[in-house]
Design a protein around this motif. Structure first.
Motif, PDB file in Angstrom:
ATOM      1  N   VAL A 230      -1.230  27.827 -47.115  1.00  0.00           N
ATOM      2  CA  VAL A 230      -0.955  26.509 -46.648  1.00  0.00           C
ATOM      3  C   VAL A 230       0.275  25.971 -47.358  1.00  0.00           C
ATOM      4  O   VAL A 230      -0.168  25.240 -48.203  1.00  0.00           O
ATOM      5  CB  VAL A 230      -2.206  25.711 -46.131  1.00  0.00           C
ATOM      6  CG1 VAL A 230      -1.744  24.397 -45.360  1.00  0.00           C
ATOM      7  CG2 VAL A 230      -3.227  26.497 -45.514  1.00  0.00           C
ATOM      8  N   PRO A 231       1.176  26.331 -47.101  1.00  0.00           N
ATOM      9  CA  PRO A 231       2.581  25.946 -48.021  1.00  0.00           C
ATOM     10  C   PRO A 231       2.801  24.401 -47.354  1.00  0.00           C
ATOM     11  O   PRO A 231       3.691  24.149 -46.518  1.00  0.00           O
ATOM     12  CB  PRO A 231       3.670  26.709 -47.706  1.00  0.00           C
ATOM     13  CG  PRO A 231       3.386  27.369 -46.220  1.00  0.00           C
ATOM     14  CD  PRO A 231       1.861  27.167 -46.152  1.00  0.00           C
ATOM     15  N   LEU A 232       2.152  23.266 -47.913  1.00  0.00           N
ATOM     16  CA  LEU A 232       2.547  22.038 -47.492  1.00  0.00           C
ATOM     17  C   LEU A 232       3.744  21.400 -47.784  1.00  0.00           C
ATOM     18  O   LEU A 232       4.141  21.442 -48.971  1.00  0.00           O
ATOM     19  CB  LEU A 232       1.252  21.141 -47.969  1.00  0.00           C
ATOM     20  CG  LEU A 232      -0.177  21.407 -47.356  1.00  0.00           C
ATOM     21  CD1 LEU A 232      -1.222  20.775 -48.244  1.00  0.00           C
ATOM     22  CD2 LEU A 232      -0.424  20.843 -45.922  1.00  0.00           C
ATOM     23  N   PRO A 233       4.382  20.637 -47.039  1.00  0.00           N
ATOM     24  CA  PRO A 233       5.698  19.811 -47.222  1.00  0.00           C
ATOM     25  C   PRO A 233       5.562  19.101 -48.426  1.00  0.00           C
ATOM     26  O   PRO A 233       4.434  18.628 -48.866  1.00  0.00           O
ATOM     27  CB  PRO A 233       6.046  19.173 -46.207  1.00  0.00           C
ATOM     28  CG  PRO A 233       5.199  19.773 -44.926  1.00  0.00           C
ATOM     29  CD  PRO A 233       3.725  20.255 -45.693  1.00  0.00           C
ATOM     30  N   PRO A 234       6.734  18.980 -49.496  1.00  0.00           N
ATOM     31  CA  PRO A 234       6.697  17.774 -50.423  1.00  0.00           C
ATOM     32  C   PRO A 234       6.356  16.531 -49.698  1.00  0.00           C
ATOM     33  O   PRO A 234       6.658  16.159 -48.717  1.00  0.00           O
ATOM     34  CB  PRO A 234       8.223  17.836 -50.883  1.00  0.00           C
ATOM     35  CG  PRO A 234       8.666  19.162 -50.315  1.00  0.00           C
ATOM     36  CD  PRO A 234       7.921  19.692 -49.039  1.00  0.00           C
ATOM     37  N   GLY A 235       5.468  15.803 -50.703  1.00  0.00           N
ATOM     38  CA  GLY A 235       5.224  14.326 -50.139  1.00  0.00           C
ATOM     39  C   GLY A 235       3.872  14.178 -49.637  1.00  0.00           C
ATOM     40  O   GLY A 235       3.538  13.296 -49.256  1.00  0.00           O
ATOM     41  N   THR A 236       3.503  15.570 -49.401  1.00  0.00           N
ATOM     42  CA  THR A 236       1.908  15.527 -48.730  1.00  0.00           C
ATOM     43  C   THR A 236       0.940  14.816 -49.463  1.00  0.00           C
ATOM     44  O   THR A 236       0.955  14.959 -50.822  1.00  0.00           O
ATOM     45  CB  THR A 236       1.518  16.974 -48.431  1.00  0.00           C
ATOM     46  OG1 THR A 236       2.629  17.482 -47.612  1.00  0.00           O
ATOM     47  CG2 THR A 236       0.243  16.973 -47.576  1.00  0.00           C
ATOM     48  N   GLY A 237       0.065  13.756 -48.816  1.00  0.00           N
ATOM     49  CA  GLY A 237      -0.812  13.112 -49.586  1.00  0.00           C
ATOM     50  C   GLY A 237      -2.160  13.300 -49.104  1.00  0.00           C
ATOM     51  O   GLY A 237      -2.436  14.480 -48.631  1.00  0.00           O
ATOM     52  N   ARG A 238      -2.907  12.434 -49.179  1.00  0.00           N
ATOM     53  CA  ARG A 238      -4.478  12.609 -48.714  1.00  0.00           C
ATOM     54  C   ARG A 238      -4.732  13.073 -47.346  1.00  0.00           C
ATOM     55  O   ARG A 238      -5.409  14.154 -47.200  1.00  0.00           O
ATOM     56  CB  ARG A 238      -5.126  11.127 -48.806  1.00  0.00           C
ATOM     57  CG  ARG A 238      -6.587  11.137 -48.462  1.00  0.00           C
ATOM     58  CD  ARG A 238      -6.905   9.587 -48.662  1.00  0.00           C
ATOM     59  NE  ARG A 238      -8.526   9.536 -48.171  1.00  0.00           N
ATOM     60  CZ  ARG A 238      -9.584   9.789 -48.894  1.00  0.00           C
ATOM     61  NH1 ARG A 238      -9.179  10.525 -50.263  1.00  0.00           N
ATOM     62  NH2 ARG A 238     -10.884   9.707 -48.279  1.00  0.00           N
ATOM     63  N   GLY A 239      -3.908  12.594 -46.593  1.00  0.00           N
ATOM     64  CA  GLY A 239      -4.145  12.996 -45.054  1.00  0.00           C
ATOM     65  C   GLY A 239      -3.887  14.564 -44.895  1.00  0.00           C
ATOM     66  O   GLY A 239      -4.855  14.878 -44.217  1.00  0.00           O
ATOM     67  N   GLY A 240      -2.799  15.153 -45.273  1.00  0.00           N
ATOM     68  CA  GLY A 240      -2.512  16.435 -45.032  1.00  0.00           C
ATOM     69  C   GLY A 240      -3.408  17.525 -45.935  1.00  0.00           C
ATOM     70  O   GLY A 240      -3.844  18.333 -45.183  1.00  0.00           O
ATOM     71  N   TYR A 241      -3.930  16.993 -47.049  1.00  0.00           N
ATOM     72  CA  TYR A 241      -5.015  17.692 -47.754  1.00  0.00           C
ATOM     73  C   TYR A 241      -6.092  17.954 -47.025  1.00  0.00           C
ATOM     74  O   TYR A 241      -6.612  18.995 -46.820  1.00  0.00           O
ATOM     75  CB  TYR A 241      -4.935  17.433 -49.213  1.00  0.00           C
ATOM     76  CG  TYR A 241      -3.938  17.963 -50.148  1.00  0.00           C
ATOM     77  CD1 TYR A 241      -2.739  17.339 -50.063  1.00  0.00           C
ATOM     78  CD2 TYR A 241      -4.253  19.032 -50.888  1.00  0.00           C
ATOM     79  CE1 TYR A 241      -1.705  18.057 -50.891  1.00  0.00           C
ATOM     80  CE2 TYR A 241      -3.341  19.838 -51.482  1.00  0.00           C
ATOM     81  CZ  TYR A 241      -2.017  19.246 -51.807  1.00  0.00           C
ATOM     82  OH  TYR A 241      -0.936  19.590 -52.422  1.00  0.00           O
ATOM     83  N   LEU A 242      -6.706  16.523 -46.716  1.00  0.00           N
ATOM     84  CA  LEU A 242      -7.915  16.854 -46.015  1.00  0.00           C
ATOM     85  C   LEU A 242      -7.850  17.375 -44.620  1.00  0.00           C
ATOM     86  O   LEU A 242      -8.663  18.019 -44.308  1.00  0.00           O
ATOM     87  CB  LEU A 242      -8.537  15.257 -45.861  1.00  0.00           C
ATOM     88  CG  LEU A 242      -8.861  14.558 -47.252  1.00  0.00           C
ATOM     89  CD1 LEU A 242      -9.505  13.085 -46.804  1.00  0.00           C
ATOM     90  CD2 LEU A 242      -9.896  15.376 -48.035  1.00  0.00           C
ATOM     91  N   SER A 243      -6.765  17.324 -44.070  1.00  0.00           N
ATOM     92  CA  SER A 243      -6.536  17.800 -42.621  1.00  0.00           C
ATOM     93  C   SER A 243      -6.612  19.502 -42.884  1.00  0.00           C
ATOM     94  O   SER A 243      -7.260  20.318 -42.283  1.00  0.00           O
ATOM     95  CB  SER A 243      -5.277  17.507 -42.067  1.00  0.00           C
ATOM     96  OG  SER A 243      -5.374  18.135 -40.817  1.00  0.00           O
ATOM     97  N   ALA A 244      -5.971  19.921 -43.811  1.00  0.00           N
ATOM     98  CA  ALA A 244      -5.546  21.371 -44.331  1.00  0.00           C
ATOM     99  C   ALA A 244      -7.113  21.737 -44.699  1.00  0.00           C
ATOM    100  O   ALA A 244      -7.480  23.059 -44.191  1.00  0.00           O
ATOM    101  CB  ALA A 244      -4.585  21.599 -45.450  1.00  0.00           C
ATOM    102  N   PHE A 245      -7.933  20.834 -45.228  1.00  0.00           N
ATOM    103  CA  PHE A 245      -9.373  21.503 -45.892  1.00  0.00           C
ATOM    104  C   PHE A 245     -10.209  21.738 -44.653  1.00  0.00           C
ATOM    105  O   PHE A 245     -10.828  22.588 -44.443  1.00  0.00           O
ATOM    106  CB  PHE A 245      -9.830  20.546 -46.984  1.00  0.00           C
ATOM    107  CG  PHE A 245     -10.944  21.078 -47.530  1.00  0.00           C
ATOM    108  CD1 PHE A 245     -12.319  20.977 -46.923  1.00  0.00           C
ATOM    109  CD2 PHE A 245     -11.047  21.478 -48.665  1.00  0.00           C
ATOM    110  CE1 PHE A 245     -13.357  21.472 -47.300  1.00  0.00           C
ATOM    111  CE2 PHE A 245     -12.253  22.184 -49.148  1.00  0.00           C
ATOM    112  CZ  PHE A 245     -13.596  22.222 -48.427  1.00  0.00           C
TER     113      PHE A 245
END
Ligand SMILES: Cc1nn(C)c(C)c1/N=N/c1ccc(/C=C/C(=O)NO)cc1
Ligand SMILES: [Zn+2]
Length: 370
Positions: A230-245
């Motif tokens: 899951v190559p998350l875009p630069p600037g990803t914070g809490r929301g993106g990480y918890l959604s990916a999880f």
């Protein structure tokens, strides 16, 4: 809840020299001597916060040992081991392979201690002497490939531990989550063809290694579908990480039904890290750990072991690391992270549409996990 904890002063003596961050100092290029980004300070400070916070009293102290040739060769080629040994025998040490991963004279012994430390932590979990464990080891391992040390890594500590407990305890299905901000290319390569090891890497898109960790890297042969990226875009914070999880990691682990969960635990997705551009704070690391503990409790009697990787802000990584260890140990009154309001208060750290579109690409791949 018994939580194993492993650290040794020798990890602070792994010598990465005055590489001025990444490159050797060279006045002709304007590069002044400084310490390598991967230096003892950040990890030693994390250990000291574990001690000074008193959390150390809640932990079961584990001791590292040196990984044997046999244990290392279960993952690495003889040529790689020979290269490290040759460098270690030099008066000024050597490099693990890519020219960015130096070590001092006798450095192989500390590399063996790091790999052996993760073996000891993982074995303690598998044998039930502790419920879960954190191995605060150095040098890191997740970029090390079977025939090449890369990205500050000498030996693939986590992969070596996984193969060791397979051999000694017959552990079959192992799920590996790599939440270090850089792609877990080494671990992925070791298990590329292996359907019994699920590797999942959450990382910043193409930060390092360059052009590595793309969504279409899914494994090969029998292993196809058992590598997720899951190559998350630069600037990803809490929301993106918890959604990916919640949308990728949890359902993948649920489908995979592991006997053991391992984590390549780097903290360089923290909001103040010099080697990346993500926006995590200690609360997200705590929440990711709690989610993993719930999955481990459901699927594998709580068996969860973590191997320290990257993380380069000496001020903030200790708070992120402590949050993980407090969660593992079930600490109910965690130490307040004074930087959370500052680093977590920045705009844009909630889930963003361009992050969702990356996660959306990976979700269908879950169907190939059996
Ligand atoms: C130098 C150089 N030159 N070039 C072309 C590239 C792409 C270079 N980056 N090197 C890097 C950059 C970041 C890391 C982080 C490792 C880590 O924390 N892993 O968890 C390692 C090496
Ligand atoms: Zn990293």
């Amino acid at each position: 809840m018994a939580t194993g904890y492993l650290y040794h002063e020798l990890f602070g003596w792994h010598d990465t020299g005055t590489n001025a961050g990444l490159f050797p100092a060279d006045h002709r290029m304007g590069i002044q001597p400084f310490q390598h980004f991967e230096n003892a300070e950040t990890k030693r400070r994390m250990h000291e916060l574990v001690v000074v916070s008193g959390v150390i009293d809640r932990l079961t102290r584990l001791e590292p040992r040196k990984a044997t040739d046999e244990e290392i060769l279960a993952v690495h080629t003889p040529e790689h081991l020979a290269r490290i040994q040759a460098g270690s025998d030099q008066p000024k040490g050597g490099d693990s392979g890519d020219g960015l991963s130096p070590f001092g004279p006798g450095g192989i012994e500390i590399g063996r201690l790091a790999a052996g430390g993760m073996i000891e932590a993982t074995t303690a979990v598998v044998e039930g002497r502790v419920d879960n464990a954190y191995a605060l080891i150095r040098p890191p391992g997740h970029h090390a490939e079977p025939d090449l040390g890369r990205g500050f890594c000498m030996f693939a500590n986590l992969a070596i531990a996984a193969q060791a407990v397979r051999r000694t305890h017959g552990v079959e299905r192992i799920a590996v989550l790599d939440w270090d901000v850089h792609h877990g290319n080494g671990t992925q390569k070791v298990f590329w063809n292996d359907p019994h090891t699920l590797t999942i890497s959450l990382h910043q898109d193409r930060v390092f290694p360059p052009d590595s960790g793309l969504v279409d890297e899914r494994g090969e042969g029998a292993g196809f579908g058992y590598a997720l990226n899951v190559p998350l875009p630069p600037g990803t914070g809490r929301g993106g990480y918890l959604s990916a999880f919640d949308r990728v990691v949890a359902p993948a682990i649920e489908r995979f039904r592991p006997d053991l969960i391992l984590v390549a635990s780097g903290f360089d997705a923290n909001a103040a890290d010099p080697l990346s551009r993500q926006g995590l704070t200690s609360s997200t690391y705590r929440d990711l750990t709690q989610r993993l503990l719930d999955l481990a409790a459901t699927h594998c009697d709580g068996r969860l072991a973590m191997s320290h990787e990257g993380g380069y802000n000496p001020v903030y990584v200790p708070f992120c690391g402590l949050a993980v260890i407090e969660a593992l140990a079930g600490v109910t009154e965690p130490l307040t992270d004074p930087y959370e309001p500052i680093f977590g208060g920045m705009a844009g750290l909630e889930l963003q549409p361009h992050q969702t579109s990356v996660i959306d690409q990976v979700v269908p791949f879950l169907d190939d996990i059996h």
